[in-house]
Structures are given as structure tokens and as C-alpha cells.
Write a protein that holds these residues in place. Structure first.
Motif, PDB file in Angstrom:
ATOM      1  N   GLN A  88      -6.416  -7.783  -0.564  1.00  0.00           N
ATOM      2  CA  GLN A  88      -7.358  -8.892  -0.468  1.00  0.00           C
ATOM      3  C   GLN A  88      -6.627 -10.232  -0.549  1.00  0.00           C
ATOM      4  O   GLN A  88      -6.939 -11.172   0.195  1.00  0.00           O
ATOM      5  CB  GLN A  88      -8.412  -8.790  -1.581  1.00  0.00           C
ATOM      6  N   GLN A  89      -5.674 -10.362  -1.440  1.00  0.00           N
ATOM      7  CA  GLN A  89      -4.930 -11.612  -1.573  1.00  0.00           C
ATOM      8  C   GLN A  89      -4.141 -11.917  -0.310  1.00  0.00           C
ATOM      9  O   GLN A  89      -4.099 -13.065   0.153  1.00  0.00           O
ATOM     10  CB  GLN A  89      -3.987 -11.521  -2.783  1.00  0.00           C
ATOM     11  N   ASN A  90      -3.525 -10.912   0.272  1.00  0.00           N
ATOM     12  CA  ASN A  90      -2.766 -11.105   1.503  1.00  0.00           C
ATOM     13  C   ASN A  90      -3.684 -11.479   2.668  1.00  0.00           C
ATOM     14  O   ASN A  90      -3.329 -12.315   3.514  1.00  0.00           O
ATOM     15  CB  ASN A  90      -1.978  -9.840   1.829  1.00  0.00           C
ATOM     16  N   PHE A  91      -4.861 -10.883   2.696  1.00  0.00           N
ATOM     17  CA  PHE A  91      -5.808 -11.183   3.773  1.00  0.00           C
ATOM     18  C   PHE A  91      -6.228 -12.652   3.720  1.00  0.00           C
ATOM     19  O   PHE A  91      -6.248 -13.342   4.746  1.00  0.00           O
ATOM     20  CB  PHE A  91      -7.037 -10.277   3.653  1.00  0.00           C
ATOM     21  N   VAL A  92      -6.562 -13.147   2.520  1.00  0.00           N
ATOM     22  CA  VAL A  92      -7.000 -14.534   2.378  1.00  0.00           C
ATOM     23  C   VAL A  92      -5.859 -15.498   2.682  1.00  0.00           C
ATOM     24  O   VAL A  92      -6.064 -16.557   3.300  1.00  0.00           O
ATOM     25  CB  VAL A  92      -7.559 -14.775   0.958  1.00  0.00           C
ATOM     26  N   ALA A  93      -4.655 -15.148   2.286  1.00  0.00           N
ATOM     27  CA  ALA A  93      -3.519 -16.055   2.436  1.00  0.00           C
ATOM     28  C   ALA A  93      -2.962 -16.080   3.860  1.00  0.00           C
ATOM     29  O   ALA A  93      -2.532 -17.141   4.344  1.00  0.00           O
ATOM     30  CB  ALA A  93      -2.404 -15.669   1.453  1.00  0.00           C
ATOM     31  N   GLU A  94      -2.991 -14.961   4.581  1.00  0.00           N
ATOM     32  CA  GLU A  94      -2.323 -14.886   5.872  1.00  0.00           C
ATOM     33  C   GLU A  94      -3.283 -14.658   7.047  1.00  0.00           C
ATOM     34  O   GLU A  94      -3.221 -15.366   8.055  1.00  0.00           O
ATOM     35  CB  GLU A  94      -1.265 -13.773   5.852  1.00  0.00           C
ATOM     36  N   THR A  95      -4.156 -13.672   6.912  1.00  0.00           N
ATOM     37  CA  THR A  95      -5.017 -13.318   8.052  1.00  0.00           C
ATOM     38  C   THR A  95      -6.143 -14.324   8.261  1.00  0.00           C
ATOM     39  O   THR A  95      -6.437 -14.713   9.398  1.00  0.00           O
ATOM     40  CB  THR A  95      -5.605 -11.910   7.853  1.00  0.00           C
ATOM     41  N   LEU A  96      -6.779 -14.753   7.182  1.00  0.00           N
ATOM     42  CA  LEU A  96      -7.923 -15.653   7.297  1.00  0.00           C
ATOM     43  C   LEU A  96      -7.581 -16.965   7.996  1.00  0.00           C
ATOM     44  O   LEU A  96      -8.351 -17.412   8.853  1.00  0.00           O
ATOM     45  CB  LEU A  96      -8.518 -15.906   5.906  1.00  0.00           C
ATOM     46  N   PRO A  97      -6.453 -17.616   7.698  1.00  0.00           N
ATOM     47  CA  PRO A  97      -6.125 -18.854   8.434  1.00  0.00           C
ATOM     48  C   PRO A  97      -5.988 -18.641   9.939  1.00  0.00           C
ATOM     49  O   PRO A  97      -6.374 -19.505  10.725  1.00  0.00           O
ATOM     50  CB  PRO A  97      -4.787 -19.283   7.809  1.00  0.00           C
ATOM     51  N   ARG A  98      -5.458 -17.502  10.349  1.00  0.00           N
ATOM     52  CA  ARG A  98      -5.338 -17.229  11.789  1.00  0.00           C
ATOM     53  C   ARG A  98      -6.713 -17.100  12.435  1.00  0.00           C
ATOM     54  O   ARG A  98      -6.935 -17.562  13.556  1.00  0.00           O
ATOM     55  CB  ARG A  98      -4.523 -15.949  12.018  1.00  0.00           C
ATOM     56  N   ILE A  99      -7.637 -16.440  11.719  1.00  0.00           N
ATOM     57  CA  ILE A  99      -8.984 -16.266  12.262  1.00  0.00           C
ATOM     58  C   ILE A  99      -9.673 -17.617  12.409  1.00  0.00           C
ATOM     59  O   ILE A  99     -10.293 -17.904  13.453  1.00  0.00           O
ATOM     60  CB  ILE A  99      -9.805 -15.339  11.346  1.00  0.00           C
ATOM     61  N   LEU A 109     -20.549  -4.958   7.389  1.00  0.00           N
ATOM     62  CA  LEU A 109     -19.089  -4.981   7.396  1.00  0.00           C
ATOM     63  C   LEU A 109     -18.523  -4.778   5.986  1.00  0.00           C
ATOM     64  O   LEU A 109     -17.477  -4.138   5.813  1.00  0.00           O
ATOM     65  CB  LEU A 109     -18.587  -6.293   7.989  1.00  0.00           C
ATOM     66  N   GLN A 110     -19.204  -5.314   4.973  1.00  0.00           N
ATOM     67  CA  GLN A 110     -18.764  -5.088   3.597  1.00  0.00           C
ATOM     68  C   GLN A 110     -18.834  -3.606   3.234  1.00  0.00           C
ATOM     69  O   GLN A 110     -17.905  -3.065   2.614  1.00  0.00           O
ATOM     70  CB  GLN A 110     -19.627  -5.903   2.635  1.00  0.00           C
ATOM     71  N   CYS A 111     -19.925  -2.960   3.622  1.00  0.00           N
ATOM     72  CA  CYS A 111     -20.044  -1.511   3.369  1.00  0.00           C
ATOM     73  C   CYS A 111     -18.958  -0.742   4.106  1.00  0.00           C
ATOM     74  O   CYS A 111     -18.373   0.215   3.564  1.00  0.00           O
ATOM     75  CB  CYS A 111     -21.425  -1.022   3.800  1.00  0.00           C
ATOM     76  N   GLN A 112     -18.684  -1.162   5.336  1.00  0.00           N
ATOM     77  CA  GLN A 112     -17.643  -0.494   6.123  1.00  0.00           C
ATOM     78  C   GLN A 112     -16.277  -0.644   5.458  1.00  0.00           C
ATOM     79  O   GLN A 112     -15.498   0.318   5.375  1.00  0.00           O
ATOM     80  CB  GLN A 112     -17.615  -1.084   7.533  1.00  0.00           C
ATOM     81  N   VAL A 113     -15.975  -1.846   4.955  1.00  0.00           N
ATOM     82  CA  VAL A 113     -14.691  -2.085   4.282  1.00  0.00           C
ATOM     83  C   VAL A 113     -14.574  -1.210   3.035  1.00  0.00           C
ATOM     84  O   VAL A 113     -13.513  -0.610   2.780  1.00  0.00           O
ATOM     85  CB  VAL A 113     -14.547  -3.573   3.919  1.00  0.00           C
ATOM     86  N   GLN A 114     -15.638  -1.125   2.243  1.00  0.00           N
ATOM     87  CA  GLN A 114     -15.593  -0.309   1.030  1.00  0.00           C
ATOM     88  C   GLN A 114     -15.370   1.163   1.357  1.00  0.00           C
ATOM     89  O   GLN A 114     -14.629   1.862   0.658  1.00  0.00           O
ATOM     90  CB  GLN A 114     -16.886  -0.488   0.227  1.00  0.00           C
ATOM     91  N   GLU A 115     -15.999   1.639   2.427  1.00  0.00           N
ATOM     92  CA  GLU A 115     -15.795   3.030   2.826  1.00  0.00           C
ATOM     93  C   GLU A 115     -14.356   3.265   3.285  1.00  0.00           C
ATOM     94  O   GLU A 115     -13.758   4.310   2.993  1.00  0.00           O
ATOM     95  CB  GLU A 115     -16.781   3.402   3.933  1.00  0.00           C
ATOM     96  N   LEU A 116     -13.794   2.290   4.008  1.00  0.00           N
ATOM     97  CA  LEU A 116     -12.407   2.421   4.457  1.00  0.00           C
ATOM     98  C   LEU A 116     -11.440   2.388   3.275  1.00  0.00           C
ATOM     99  O   LEU A 116     -10.450   3.128   3.248  1.00  0.00           O
ATOM    100  CB  LEU A 116     -12.075   1.301   5.449  1.00  0.00           C
ATOM    101  N   ILE A 117     -11.719   1.529   2.293  1.00  0.00           N
ATOM    102  CA  ILE A 117     -10.874   1.479   1.094  1.00  0.00           C
ATOM    103  C   ILE A 117     -10.923   2.814   0.356  1.00  0.00           C
ATOM    104  O   ILE A 117      -9.887   3.347  -0.080  1.00  0.00           O
ATOM    105  CB  ILE A 117     -11.315   0.324   0.175  1.00  0.00           C
ATOM    106  N   SER A 118     -12.123   3.367   0.228  1.00  0.00           N
ATOM    107  CA  SER A 118     -12.263   4.666  -0.426  1.00  0.00           C
ATOM    108  C   SER A 118     -11.496   5.749   0.326  1.00  0.00           C
ATOM    109  O   SER A 118     -10.835   6.604  -0.281  1.00  0.00           O
ATOM    110  CB  SER A 118     -13.743   5.035  -0.528  1.00  0.00           C
TER     111      SER A 118
END
Length: 306
Positions: free
Chosen positions: A200-211, A156-165
Motif C-alpha cells: 500500500q505504501q509503495n502504491f501511494v508513493a509511486e503508482t498513484l502519481p503516475r495515474i 474494486l475494494q472487495c476485489q483488492v481484498q480478495e486478491l490480497i487474501s
């Protein structure tokens, strides 16, 4: 005499390999949430279940299934394969979140393990089954849970890096269109350039708590089940390659020995002839006393000292 034992061993290995590629499923028994996976074959079954605090399992062969079925279902007289097929038809829909209308399950924890009780019907008669699960060994937990999760995380980390690229490339492409004078026909499609750090900051602050608040029952969604299966299938392929490589290494000396079966032990006559042919006038003194013993070639021996 060893054939039945060998067949049981091969059946157990095939069952274990099939269980590995089965994805974990989220299931509830009463008020408790579990992750579980199960594999049924004609030779028996393996059940693996966890509440993310403990992991339990049961491996039962056909003989054990037949004995337990006689104890729990005295009125039913069907072949062991029928019991296994019926258990499979009960458990697979249950793990898929679609339990049968006549199927009821309950569980009981104890210090020694976990017992899963299943009640249903078979041929119009009540059907009962108890899975007697004991704590799973550490290597089994590692193989079915820890290592696949680590590999899934890396994937999943590799997939995220490819999507960011890919996003950055798309932003560069859009910027090139803008500089060329292109405009959007619909303003609502306008997006801001992608900023990885802000994302990344938004993901940790908003998405991660929902998960995290979704609970343990949502641990393996369908997409993650597919990824788990792909990861474990790849692990099986690599294990088979390693096994084949080890077999090749083990058989290599044997093949060389078969090509030259008598090379280590040459005959006495061959040694005598070979030493005579290799002897020259510059032979060492340690070799000279042996030459007169070659009575079969007296002229050649005499010529060497003439």
C-alpha cells in the motif's frame, strides 16, 4: 386519446434506462477533454456530457429532431429515423475514439449550457447538427455518475481484498513446498512474501502519481467501462425488483377485497339471523329488547324467555 402520450412516456423511460447502462467514454473536442455517453432510439436520443466541472445533457424526441433537421439541413428531405440513424453512426464511433473521416466536431460553452456542433455528410450532401445541452439536474448526475462511481469503488475494494487474501494463501502454499524440500528450477521466478502494508505504501508513493498525471482523458479505460456497465445493470435489476415488490403490496388489499366483496356490508336479515343464533340465556339486557322484533320466529323467541 392517451395512447400516444403513454407511448412517449414509455419510450422516454426505455431511453433513460438504456442510457444508464451505457459506459462513459473519454473524448476530445478541440483542446478540451470530456466524458460523454449517448443513446439513440427511434423515439429520440439523450446525450450526457461532462468536463468534470459541469455536467450537461440534452433529451430530444423525434418531433424535436425533425424540426431541428429542417432548420439545419434545408436541402435534405429524409425521414426523422434516417437522421437519428445517421447521428448514431456519427456519435458512436466518435465516443469509441474512431471518428469518421468526414466528421468534424466543435463545442462552445456558455453560462446557459454547452453547444456541440457536428458536421458531416449524408447522401452526398453536407449534414449539420447541433446538440443544445443544458445543465443536468442533480438526480441525473447522481444516477449516472456519483452512485455508479461509489459502487465501482466498493466493488474494486472487495476485489483488492480478495486478491490480497489469495496472495497470502499462495505464499503459504509456496512456503509449504519449500519446507518440504522443493526448489525452483529457475531462480528468476523467486518472489518475496507479500506484505500488504508495504504494498500500500509503495502504491501511494509511486503508482498513484503516475495515474493522476495521466490526465482526465483516461478516466474510463475499457476495464472500467465494463465494470460501470455491470454496476448499472445490477442497479436496474434491483430497481425493477423494488418496483415489483411495491406493486405487489399495492395490489394485495385489492385482491382480498375481491375475494370477499360484500363482507363489510352484511344484509339486515343476516344480522338478525346471526344475532338470534348467537343469543344465549346469559345475553345482556341491552340485547333482550331486540328479540321480540324477530316476528318470523315467535316460538324460538318465546322459548328463550320461558
Amino acid at each position: 386519446m392517451g395512447c400516444p402520450s403513454r407511448r412517449r412516456m414509455e419510450g422516454s423511460e426505455e431511453l433513460e434506462s438504456s442510457l444508464l447502462t451505457q459506459p462513459w467514454a473519454s473524448v476530445r473536442f478541440g483542446e478540451s477533454s470530456f466524458l460523454a455517453k449517448v443513446c439513440f432510439r427511434d423515439t429520440g436520443y439523450i446525450l450526457l456530457i461532462s468536463d468534470l466541472s459541469c455536467v450537461w445533457y440534452e433529451r430530444a424526441d423525434a418531433e424535436a429532431v425533425g424540426q431541428r433537421s429542417k432548420e439545419l439541413n434545408k436541402r435534405l428531405t429524409v425521414h426523422v429515423s434516417s437522421f437519428l440513424n445517421h447521428l448514431c453512426s456519427l456519435m458512436c464511433p466518435l465516443l469509441a475514439g474512431q471518428p469518421g473521416a468526414t466528421t468534424a466536431c466543435s463545442c462552445h460553452r456558455s453560462p446557459s449550457g454547452l453547444r456541440l456542433h457536428v458536421k458531416s455528410e449524408l447522401s452526398g450532401l453536407p449534414f449539420y447538427w447541433d446538440f443544445h445541452c443544458c445543465p443536468a439536474p442533480l438526480d441525473m448526475v447522481s444516477r449516472h455518475l456519483v452512485r455508479p462511481l461509489i459502487q465501482m469503488n466498493l466493488a474494486l475494494q472487495c476485489q483488492v481484498q480478495e486478491l490480497i487474501s489469495l496472495l497470502l494463501q499462495k505464499d503459504a502454499e509456496i512456503e509449504d513446498y519449500r519446507e518440504s524440500g522443493a526448489t525452483l528450477s529457475r531462480d528468476r521466478l523467486r518472489t518475496e512474501p507479500f506484505r500488504e502494508e508495504a504494498f500500500q505504501q509503495n502504491f501511494v508513493a509511486e503508482t498513484l502519481p503516475r495515474i493522476c498525471s495521466a490526465g482526465e482523458g483516461q478516466a474510463f479505460a475499457s476495464a472500467l467501462q465494463q465494470l460501470y456497465t455491470a454496476v448499472t445493470q445490477q442497479e436496474l435489476r434491483q430497481a425493477r425488483k423494488r418496483h415489483c415488490s411495491e406493486d405487489d403490496v399495492d395490489t394485495a388489499p385489492t385482491a382480498e377485497t375481491m375475494k370477499h366483496p360484500h363482507s363489510p356490508a352484511a344484509s339486515q336479515e343476516d344480522e338478525t339471523t346471526s344475532s338470534s343464533e348467537r343469543t344465549s340465556p346469559a345475553s345482556s339486557p341491552a340485547q333482550k329488547p331486540r328479540l321480540p322484533a324477530a316476528k318470523a320466529k315467535p316460538k324460538k323467541a318465546k322459548g328463550l324467555f320461558s
